[in-house]
Design an enzyme around this catalytic site. Structure first.
Site, PDB file in Angstrom:
ATOM      1  N   CYS A 102      73.319 -15.844  42.292  1.00  0.00           N
ATOM      2  CA  CYS A 102      73.382 -16.344  43.697  1.00  0.00           C
ATOM      3  C   CYS A 102      74.270 -15.039  44.513  1.00  0.00           C
ATOM      4  CB  CYS A 102      74.135 -17.510  43.699  1.00  0.00           C
ATOM      5  SG  CYS A 102      74.513 -18.155  45.406  1.00  0.00           S
ATOM      6  N   ASN A 214      60.672 -12.768  38.450  1.00  0.00           N
ATOM      7  CA  ASN A 214      60.780 -13.865  39.502  1.00  0.00           C
ATOM      8  C   ASN A 214      60.738 -12.711  40.801  1.00  0.00           C
ATOM      9  OD1 ASN A 214      63.590 -15.148  41.367  1.00  0.00           O
ATOM     10  ND2 ASN A 214      61.608 -16.030  41.194  1.00  0.00           N
ATOM     11  N   ASP A 216      58.949 -13.159  45.074  1.00  0.00           N
ATOM     12  CA  ASP A 216      57.783 -12.972  46.061  1.00  0.00           C
ATOM     13  C   ASP A 216      56.355 -13.186  45.560  1.00  0.00           C
ATOM     14  OD1 ASP A 216      59.788 -11.502  47.483  1.00  0.00           O
ATOM     15  OD2 ASP A 216      58.945  -9.686  47.462  1.00  0.00           O
TER      16      ASP A 216
HETATM   17  C1  LIG Z   1      67.477 -20.902  50.358  1.00  0.00           C
HETATM   18  C2  LIG Z   1      67.775 -20.299  48.765  1.00  0.00           C
HETATM   19  C3  LIG Z   1      68.345 -20.950  48.051  1.00  0.00           C
HETATM   20  C4  LIG Z   1      68.508 -20.344  46.745  1.00  0.00           C
HETATM   21  N1  LIG Z   1      69.118 -21.030  45.746  1.00  0.00           N
HETATM   22  C5  LIG Z   1      69.209 -20.561  44.350  1.00  0.00           C
HETATM   23  C6  LIG Z   1      69.719 -21.440  43.447  1.00  0.00           C
HETATM   24  O1  LIG Z   1      70.534 -22.348  43.656  1.00  0.00           O
HETATM   25  N2  LIG Z   1      69.994 -20.737  42.298  1.00  0.00           N
HETATM   26  C7  LIG Z   1      69.253 -19.774  41.707  1.00  0.00           C
HETATM   27  O2  LIG Z   1      69.236 -19.309  40.950  1.00  0.00           O
HETATM   28  N3  LIG Z   1      68.516 -19.326  42.733  1.00  0.00           N
HETATM   29  C8  LIG Z   1      68.638 -19.492  43.865  1.00  0.00           C
HETATM   30  N4  LIG Z   1      67.909 -18.942  44.611  1.00  0.00           N
HETATM   31  C9  LIG Z   1      66.990 -17.728  44.578  1.00  0.00           C
HETATM   32  C10 LIG Z   1      65.523 -18.233  43.995  1.00  0.00           C
HETATM   33  O3  LIG Z   1      65.613 -18.969  42.880  1.00  0.00           O
HETATM   34  C11 LIG Z   1      64.534 -16.905  43.586  1.00  0.00           C
HETATM   35  O4  LIG Z   1      65.181 -16.121  42.741  1.00  0.00           O
HETATM   36  C12 LIG Z   1      64.234 -16.053  45.069  1.00  0.00           C
HETATM   37  O5  LIG Z   1      64.237 -16.802  46.114  1.00  0.00           O
HETATM   38  C13 LIG Z   1      62.972 -15.020  44.700  1.00  0.00           C
HETATM   39  O6  LIG Z   1      62.187 -15.753  44.301  1.00  0.00           O
HETATM   40  P1  LIG Z   1      60.936 -16.133  45.199  1.00  0.00           P
HETATM   41  O7  LIG Z   1      60.485 -15.097  46.114  1.00  0.00           O
HETATM   42  O8  LIG Z   1      59.826 -16.895  44.472  1.00  0.00           O
HETATM   43  O9  LIG Z   1      61.594 -17.414  46.135  1.00  0.00           O
HETATM   44  C14 LIG Z   1      67.663 -19.415  46.174  1.00  0.00           C
HETATM   45  C15 LIG Z   1      67.131 -18.749  46.983  1.00  0.00           C
HETATM   46  C16 LIG Z   1      66.749 -19.213  48.593  1.00  0.00           C
HETATM   47  C17 LIG Z   1      65.959 -18.648  49.616  1.00  0.00           C
END
Ligand SMILES: Cc1cc2nc3c(=O)[nH]c(=O)nc-3n(C[C@H](O)[C@H](O)[C@H](O)COP(=O)(O)O)c2cc1C
Length: 359
Positions: A102, A214, A216
């Protein structure tokens, strides 16, 4: 098939934590679509769980259908993280995950989230304590990290092997740095380097610890492309699921059979929105349901109104989004969905219209 410790998953696709979005209702929506091997709660404050604050308990809510489930903890104090791990083990977690990614100031200023990438001794201590605390429960411990804090300093490829020695049983790697936050594109080479570092380390130590990639994944072919490009053992999907809860099922179809399933019909997509509403009303209340649906209709809307008009342009769903945002009750949302299903409430967003007018 992906196995984390002794936990065998049904597919190698995981629903990511997305703070404020991946509540029990949404996890069940994705699970009902199929293809979800494991879903994760949003990040949880161990102090909140231990004190029993309503917000933390709501975020940690799970049920029998919501399995296997990872409960994700954040923080930087080893004793408290270990106590939080015990709480999770006693309240339905199949797996406990530690947030090391985070980038939000509120979290990193207290040594949580991706700050843990910069203080490896504390991070190792957190893992050691949590591992020990979870032993009586036979619950695997995992971590989710970024490539590093600064763009030019890859940390994950060194930290992941060290944490495996301390007892971590799977590593999820978001292919961005903290500096990048959510900008740019996912770095598949960076994920690959972590996969290789963990693979080499495990070979020497006689271990088998999966690395989950992980970042995109938005279309069914993206997960397979990430597996192929990085050699990772599983793929975690976040934002893609918000617009496309059937992405796990369709990605799994591409991975296992090479076939692209047809897109669900408009009626099926609208039924998913209704199902999400019903779950929110069942597990929470009307206030929560209305707050969520008003802000999330734009995510669902990304996959609605795709049919083409007589000029070959998508008809859009601007009217639906406006009606849902203006709705004062679930009944008004259901009425808007019905109107849309009957062919009304179309229209493209003004930004899209402007872009089109500009050519
Ligand atoms: C609004 C938001 C909140 C997120 N909250 C968390 C979280 O609580 N814990 C975590 O490990 N990652 C969190 N992430 C990251 C996502 O789990 C992920 O790693 C990131 O969005 C990239 O993956 P994606 O492109 O599939 O979304 C958050 C991402 C976004 C955009």
């Amino acid at each position: 098939m992906l196995k984390i410790g002794h936990v065998q998953l049904g597919t190698n696709l995981l629903l990511a934590p997305i703070a404020g979005y991946c509540d029990l209702a949404f996890r069940l929506v994705c699970r009902r679509q199929g293809g979800v091997g494991l879903a994760c709660t949003d990040l949880l404050s161990p102090q909140g769980l231990l004190r029993g604050t309503a917000t933390s308990l709501d975020l940690a809510r799970t049920n029998d259908e919501d399995k296997p489930v990872g409960m994700q903890l954040y923080g930087g104090i080893p004793e408290i993280m270990a106590e939080g791990a015990v709480w999770a083990a006693e309240h339905g977690a199949t797996i406990v995950d530690i947030n090391m990614g985070c980038p939000v100031d509120k979290v990193t200023k207290k040594d949580g989230g991706s700050k843990l990438l910069c203080i490896p001794d504390t991070t190792a201590e957190i893992v050691r304590r949590c591992r020990r605390a979870l032993e009586p429960y036979n619950i695997p411990l995992t971590c989710k990290m970024r490539l590093g804090w600064f763009n030019d300093q890859p940390i994950a490829e060194k930290l992941a092997p060290r944490l495996i020695d301390e007892g971590v049983q799977a590593v999820t790697i978001h292919g961005r740095t903290t500096e990048q936050k959510f900008m740019g594109v996912v770095n598949l080479d960076g994920i690959k380097r972590v996969v290789e570092a963990v693979g080499n380390h495990c070979k020497g130590a006689g271990l088998n610890v999966p690395v989950i990639g992980n970042g995109d994944v938005r279309e069914p072919g993206d997960a397979k492309a990430m597996l192929d490009a990085t050699g990772c053992a599983g793929v975690m999907i976040g934002r893609g699921a918000l617009s496309t809860p059937w992405l796990f099922r369709d990605s799994w179809s591409v991975i296992t059979t090479g076939t692209h399933a047809p897109e669900p019909s408009t009626s099926e997509k609208l039924e998913i929105v209704r199902q999400y509403m019903r779950f929110m009303l069942q597990f929470r209340d009307e206030h929560y349901c209305m707050f969520q649906i008003r802000r999330r209709i734009s995510w669902f809307g990304k996959r609605l109104g795709k049919e083409l008009d007589h000029r070959g342009r998508p008809v859009g769903c601007r009217g639906l989004k406006e009606a849902v945002r203006a709705a004062r009750s679930p009944d008004e949302v259901y009425a808007a969905l019905e109107k849309f299903e009957a062919g009304g409430l179309r229209g493209i967003d003004s930004v899209e219209a402007t872009a089109e007018a500009a050519g």
